[in-house]
Design a protein around this motif. Structure first.
Motif, mmCIF file in Angstrom:
data_model
loop_
_atom_site.group_PDB
_atom_site.id
_atom_site.type_symbol
_atom_site.label_atom_id
_atom_site.label_comp_id
_atom_site.label_asym_id
_atom_site.label_seq_id
_atom_site.Cartn_x
_atom_site.Cartn_y
_atom_site.Cartn_z
ATOM 1 N N ALA A 1 0.823 -1.123 0.062
ATOM 2 C CA ALA A 1 0.092 0.131 0.048
ATOM 3 C C ALA A 1 0.652 1.241 -0.079
ATOM 4 O O ALA A 1 1.892 1.335 0.615
ATOM 5 C CB ALA A 1 -1.045 0.116 1.138
ATOM 6 N N PHE A 2 0.637 2.289 -0.551
ATOM 7 C CA PHE A 2 1.191 3.495 -0.683
ATOM 8 C C PHE A 2 0.692 4.588 -1.282
ATOM 9 O O PHE A 2 -0.494 4.418 -1.805
ATOM 10 C CB PHE A 2 2.615 3.077 -1.828
ATOM 11 C CG PHE A 2 2.028 2.704 -3.080
ATOM 12 C CD1 PHE A 2 2.045 3.543 -4.369
ATOM 13 C CD2 PHE A 2 1.623 1.293 -3.400
ATOM 14 C CE1 PHE A 2 1.579 3.170 -5.465
ATOM 15 C CE2 PHE A 2 1.603 0.906 -4.720
ATOM 16 C CZ PHE A 2 1.117 1.775 -5.749
ATOM 17 N N THR A 3 1.237 5.729 -1.266
ATOM 18 C CA THR A 3 0.420 7.145 -1.986
ATOM 19 C C THR A 3 1.403 7.308 -3.125
ATOM 20 O O THR A 3 2.846 7.518 -3.081
ATOM 21 C CB THR A 3 0.778 8.145 -0.997
ATOM 22 O OG1 THR A 3 -0.172 7.678 0.086
ATOM 23 C CG2 THR A 3 0.161 9.294 -1.461
ATOM 24 N N LEU A 4 0.917 7.401 -4.468
ATOM 25 C CA LEU A 4 1.459 8.096 -5.539
ATOM 26 C C LEU A 4 1.317 9.366 -5.755
ATOM 27 O O LEU A 4 -0.077 9.587 -6.042
ATOM 28 C CB LEU A 4 1.214 7.096 -6.515
ATOM 29 C CG LEU A 4 1.844 7.326 -7.972
ATOM 30 C CD1 LEU A 4 3.440 7.256 -8.157
ATOM 31 C CD2 LEU A 4 1.196 6.355 -9.227
ATOM 32 N N GLN A 5 2.291 10.121 -6.149
ATOM 33 C CA GLN A 5 1.765 11.529 -6.250
ATOM 34 C C GLN A 5 2.556 11.804 -7.777
ATOM 35 O O GLN A 5 3.774 11.417 -7.980
ATOM 36 C CB GLN A 5 2.269 12.563 -5.592
ATOM 37 C CG GLN A 5 1.832 14.084 -5.791
ATOM 38 C CD GLN A 5 2.193 15.063 -5.019
ATOM 39 O OE1 GLN A 5 3.248 15.430 -4.695
ATOM 40 N NE2 GLN A 5 1.347 15.434 -3.988
ATOM 41 N N THR A 6 1.760 12.290 -8.691
ATOM 42 C CA THR A 6 2.398 12.924 -10.213
ATOM 43 C C THR A 6 2.076 14.268 -10.175
ATOM 44 O O THR A 6 0.697 14.663 -9.975
ATOM 45 C CB THR A 6 1.716 11.763 -11.320
ATOM 46 O OG1 THR A 6 0.396 11.925 -11.417
ATOM 47 C CG2 THR A 6 1.969 10.411 -10.985
ATOM 48 N N VAL A 7 2.768 14.846 -10.887
ATOM 49 C CA VAL A 7 2.385 16.334 -11.533
ATOM 50 C C VAL A 7 2.673 16.334 -13.004
ATOM 51 O O VAL A 7 3.654 15.934 -13.252
ATOM 52 C CB VAL A 7 3.271 17.230 -10.691
ATOM 53 C CG1 VAL A 7 3.042 18.702 -11.114
ATOM 54 C CG2 VAL A 7 2.992 17.227 -9.248
ATOM 55 N N VAL A 8 1.596 16.738 -13.701
ATOM 56 C CA VAL A 8 1.611 16.943 -15.197
ATOM 57 C C VAL A 8 1.343 18.187 -15.608
ATOM 58 O O VAL A 8 0.471 19.021 -15.089
ATOM 59 C CB VAL A 8 0.900 15.744 -15.637
ATOM 60 C CG1 VAL A 8 1.450 14.442 -15.427
ATOM 61 C CG2 VAL A 8 -0.517 15.822 -15.552
ATOM 62 N N ARG A 9 1.651 18.398 -16.752
ATOM 63 C CA ARG A 9 1.034 19.738 -17.395
ATOM 64 C C ARG A 9 0.323 19.188 -18.751
ATOM 65 O O ARG A 9 0.819 18.221 -19.423
ATOM 66 C CB ARG A 9 2.422 20.534 -17.924
ATOM 67 C CG ARG A 9 2.987 21.466 -16.619
ATOM 68 C CD ARG A 9 2.285 22.637 -16.553
ATOM 69 N NE ARG A 9 2.475 23.654 -17.492
ATOM 70 C CZ ARG A 9 1.706 24.816 -17.439
ATOM 71 N NH1 ARG A 9 0.945 25.017 -16.620
ATOM 72 N NH2 ARG A 9 2.199 25.849 -18.398
ATOM 73 N N ILE A 10 -0.887 19.786 -18.976
ATOM 74 C CA ILE A 10 -1.652 19.388 -20.124
ATOM 75 C C ILE A 10 -1.976 20.973 -20.714
ATOM 76 O O ILE A 10 -1.952 21.664 -20.396
ATOM 77 C CB ILE A 10 -2.935 18.704 -19.802
ATOM 78 C CG1 ILE A 10 -3.776 19.314 -18.832
ATOM 79 C CG2 ILE A 10 -2.517 17.242 -19.397
ATOM 80 C CD1 ILE A 10 -4.965 18.563 -18.386
ATOM 81 N N GLN A 11 -2.420 20.572 -22.190
ATOM 82 C CA GLN A 11 -2.636 21.810 -22.682
ATOM 83 C C GLN A 11 -4.064 21.872 -23.286
ATOM 84 O O GLN A 11 -4.554 21.629 -24.572
ATOM 85 C CB GLN A 11 -1.682 21.924 -24.017
ATOM 86 C CG GLN A 11 -0.126 21.840 -23.631
ATOM 87 C CD GLN A 11 -0.084 23.501 -22.909
ATOM 88 O OE1 GLN A 11 -0.639 24.505 -22.979
ATOM 89 N NE2 GLN A 11 0.932 23.402 -21.872
ATOM 90 N N PRO A 12 -5.126 21.882 -22.292
ATOM 91 C CA PRO A 12 -6.608 21.957 -22.961
ATOM 92 C C PRO A 12 -7.139 23.031 -23.761
ATOM 93 O O PRO A 12 -7.878 22.684 -24.542
ATOM 94 C CB PRO A 12 -7.347 22.020 -21.515
ATOM 95 C CG PRO A 12 -6.327 22.865 -20.833
ATOM 96 C CD PRO A 12 -5.044 22.144 -21.079
#
Length: 869
Positions: A90-101
């Motif tokens: 069990a764990f916490t996964l954090q991602t940060v992304v940039r998108i171009q809507p």
């Protein structure tokens, strides 16, 4: 966008997800130069799955960071996946992304529209927002925070309930929403925009107060009350019919003008195409009002049949869509006119789904494989799926079906399940054995049922014999087919006790009806009790009797359709051979009787009964389609009826005028429908008087139904010089050019015209300011409607095919979903003559050979050509 070699996904390969996500926390920082999405996932290994590498789905994501339990993680990234190994249980996964809507022309994921930012995540759009296990059997609870400029985007919405909001520096603000229910990612939604809102509330049967809101573009609130009324009627109907109460504190609908689909059932935050929300009598037709009722109901009904219980995988799509279409059909029938609702459903099924079942994209309501799931949001999954659900109710009765629904929710609330799970609940509640019935879920194609009858006068026994087959099925095993029947005597009286539902379970089967004094006229497949082709050698006299006396409205209509189809097809063969068609006096006489009985049978029914079968439906009955001869034959029959019944059409047209204020009621809508059918026939006379009558209706109409019916009649005038036609088209656009949905009607009425210059008109309209190649509604109105124009799209010189190929190639990368739907216009190209086939094949090959063709279009085109994708 370069597309990798398409990979086929198979139902047989399903395995449970290796990891589960208990909670999702998302933070959206929306700015002009892009949106930053921070995702924090509480994850754990799935105890019933084999341990494996964690593989997250993504598309067009710019990864800024990845962390596990707060520490930078080692990962492997491709354009469509992010993989991590050596993870704890069990764990916490954090991602940060940039998108171009702002640059997202596919309208999938988060995208920019005129009035703000919107999402569309079904089927696989969530992966365009953040890294995730984007499959429907991963269900999670969500907390979402949105940040945006307050003046530009004052409305910030997400699924669930608002829990906090506040101001930030530089004129920005934030809002946090929390959804108390687990849901798959495809039901996720956020909105950030400048929108007006209509608010209301609904008190549930248990006394809870649900806050309702409809958000629309500024200055459109006066077009929202009908949708709000439809929502409240849907909520009440679902409580009364199925005992299903709204489980939310807030239920919101948001309308957007740029949307690939009709509407989306995101949990508590439905996002709709504006065409299924906005309505006012001067801008929407009776059909528009009825469609809004049904689509609003459809998305609301999904709250239980699709959201509370969802699909295990995308192969089970009909689990939610077929069931929910059936539910919205029943709601619409109760709200409007049950007899004409069923007729329209079957007319639509035959026009769209039957050809699909016979074409290259044929698939069971539960496909065994797909390349692109977006290509399987089809008439088969939806409309045939609804017919399969309807057959279940026919077999076990309305009460048994309700008990089965109760059992389904008792067993599976909060779960992602399969079609077998649904049918098992029905079996458990009713005791009915559905083993053979499951064939409907697993086989493509439309079954053919050949029926015959014989009468033994000495024994007083009538025998019905049935033979069933399906040439598209993988084997010759029989289906379980419910066939509702009744018998009529020679005077048109229903024989007491003859109504029953026969269950066909064998390839060949007989049924006997005893104690008859004379040979009866059988009424078969009443209420269209199964989605099959029924062959029975009715005589014209038998069909005329059924048309006049049949107590089942569908079969009365069906008798007329069979009569008309035979006449038109015979006439098409005559015209192709250089001969003049012949019309029996009996058909005009039957039509006259219909007109005379409209007060008793209902104007809406008579309008449907006088509407001839469509050219697309008729084409399916021809071995080789001659679109020119078919078109000429159908129009010739219309002209014949107009000449024979001119007095009746004129008299009824005047008598059906409505003096009271417009209301989209079933009674008024039926009168308008029949009156406009009369006008359409009078226009076949091709006289200046008829054209003046149409123009007069156009100019004086106080509602869009009548104005548009007059415009459609004028748009079909073939004469080179028709001032009324040009006057009406110009006036319509001048009046409504600022109403996007009405402009769609203006485009559609020209692309569906039967005039020989229709393609030239459509080409010119692609350069008109009214047309926007980035807006799906405009593309569907102008381009896809032209593709449904049988005689003009299938021009002998191949010009229609070449034009459509150009449009598909223009769109395939910009919006693959829309492009693939245009490609479906080629589905039945092999039904035509060799010359047309050569032109169609060349157009399809040109599309297929285009570099980096989108996967959506490639699957459709290669299947159409008979190749592997």
């Amino acid at each position: 966008m370069k597309t990798d070699t398409p990979q086929t996904v198979y139902l047989k390969d399903y395995t449970p997800p290796a990891y589960l996500i208990d909670h999702v926390e998302l933070d959206f920082d929306i700015r002009a130069d892009g949106t930053t999405v921070t995702s924090t996932l509480a994850m754990r290994r799935n105890p019933v799955a084999t341990p494996a590498t964690l593989v997250l789905d993504g598309e067009e994501l710019h990864t800024l960071s990845v962390a596990v339990d707060g520490k930078p993680a080692t990962y492997t990234e491709t354009p469509t996946s992010l993989s991590l190994n050596d993870l704890p249980a069990a764990f916490t996964l954090q991602t940060v992304v940039r998108i171009q809507p702002d640059h997202n022309t596919r309208l999938s994921g988060l995208y920019r529209s005129t009035d703000g930012y919107f999402t569309q995540c079904e089927a696989q759009g969530f992966r365009r927002i953040t890294w995730f296990i984007d499959r429907p059997d991963v269900m999670s609870r969500y907390t979402v925070t949105l940040h945006a400029d307050q003046a530009t985007y004052p409305v910030l919405l997400a699924n669930g309930n608002p829990v906090a909001a506040g101001a930030e520096a530089d004129g920005r603000h934030w809002a946090t929403w929390e959804d108390p229910f687990k849901k798959p990612a495809y039901l996720f939604a956020v909105v950030a925009g400048k929108l007006d809102v209509l608010r209301d509330s609904f008190r549930t049967a248990s006394g809870r107060e649900v806050q309702l809101a409809i958000y629309v573009e500024p200055d459109k609130l006066d077009q929202c009350p009908h949708a709000m009324d439809a929502l409240k009627k849907s909520m009440k109907w679902d409580e009364e019919r199925f005992g299903l109460e709204c489980d939310l504190d807030h239920y919101m609908i948001v309308a957007v003008g740029d949307f690939n689909m009709g509407a989306m059932e995101n949990k508590g935050l439905n996002i709709f195409n504006t065409k299924y929300v906005l309505a006012r009598s001067d801008v929407a037709t009776d059909v528009d009002f009825e469609n809004i009722d049904r689509v609003v109901a459809h998305e609301y009904f999904h709250n239980w049949t699709g959201n509370r219980v969802t699909c295990r995988d995308w192969f089970q799509l009909s689990l939610k869509e077929g069931l929910t279409v059936f539910r919205d059909q029943e709601f619409g029938a109760d709200l409007h006119n049950r007899q004409t609702a069923r007729i329209r459903e079957v007319r639509g099924l035959r026009a769209a789904q039957f050809p699909e079942d016979a074409g290259p994209m044929a698939h069971p309501i539960r496909p065994a494989s797909f390349v692109e799931i977006n290509n399987f949001y089809t008439a088969t999954v939806y409309e045939k799926g609804a017919e399969v659900i309807r057959m279940i109710q026919t077999l076990i009765g309305r009460d048994g079906f309700r008990a089965g629904m109760d059992e389904y929710f008792r067993r599976h609330d909060g779960q992602a399940v399969t079609c077998e799970d649904f049918v098992a609940a029905m079996a458990a509640a009713s005791g009915f054995d559905f083993a053979q019935f499951m064939r409907w879920y697993n086989q493509p194609g439309t079954p053919h049922v050949a029926a015959s009858g014989s009468f033994d006068a000495a024994a007083g026994r009538y025998t019905l014999r049935f033979t069933q087959s399906n040439p598209r099925a993988s084997d010759a095993a029989p289906y379980l087919i419910p066939v509702r029947v009744a018998l009529f005597d020679g005077e048109g009286h229903l024989l007491a006790g003859s109504e029953q539902t026969l269950q066909l379970t064998a390839t060949e089967q007989e049924f006997h009806i005893d104690n008859l004094a004379a040979e009866p006229v059988p009424s078969l497949l009443r209420d269209f009790s199964a989605p099959v082709y029924l062959d029975f050698a009715y005589t014209p006299e038998q069909l005329t009797l059924l048309l006049a006396h049949e107590s089942d409205p569908f079969n009365a209509w069906e008798a007329g359709q069979r009569l008309a189809s035979t006449l038109i097809l015979d006439a098409a063969r005559a015209i192709a051979a250089g001969q003049s068609p012949q019309w029996p006096d009996s058909f005009a006489a039957a039509a006259r009787r219909l007109l005379q009985t409209q007060a008793q049978r209902g104007a809406a029914f008579v309008a449907e009964a006088l509407t001839l079968p469509g050219e697309g439906t008729l084409a399916e009955m021809m071995e080789v389609v001659d679109p020119d001869a078919l078109h000429a034959a159908r129009n010739a029959l219309r002209r014949h009826l107009a000449e024979e019944l001119e007095g009746e059409f004129s008299g009824l047209y005047a008598a059906l005028a409505i003096s009271e204020a417009y209301a989209p009621t079933a009674a008024q809508a039926g009168r308008r429908a029949l009156r406009n059918v009369c006008l359409g026939y009078l226009m076949e006379l091709d006289t200046d008087a008829a054209r003046r009558l149409a123009l007069q209706q156009f100019e004086k109409a106080d509602n869009m139904t009548d104005q548009f019916a007059a415009l459609a009649s004028l748009a079909n005038v073939n004469a080179e010089l028709c001032p009324q036609r040009e006057q009406a088209l110009a006036a319509f656009y001048a009046t409504w050019q600022d109403e996007a949905l009405v402009v769609d009607k203006w485009l559609a009425v020209q692309s569906t015209s039967r005039r020989p210059d229709t393609l030239a008109t459509v080409k010119a309209l692609t350069a008109h300011p009214a047309f926007d190649a980035g807006n799906p509604n405009k593309i569907y109105a102008l381009i896809r409607n032209f593709g449904a124009n049988l005689v003009r799209f299938n021009a002998a010189d191949g010009s229609g095919y070449a034009f459509m190929a150009d449009r598909i190639l223009d769109l395939h990368d910009r919006n693959p979903q829309v492009a693939s739907r245009l490609a479906r216009c080629f589905d039945r190209w092999k039904k035509f003559d060799d010359t047309r086939q050569d032109h169609a094949r060349a157009a399809l090959q040109r599309i297929r050979n285009h570099p980096d063709l989108s996967r959506d279009v490639l699957e459709v085109v290669t299947r159409s050509l008979g190749e592997a994708a």
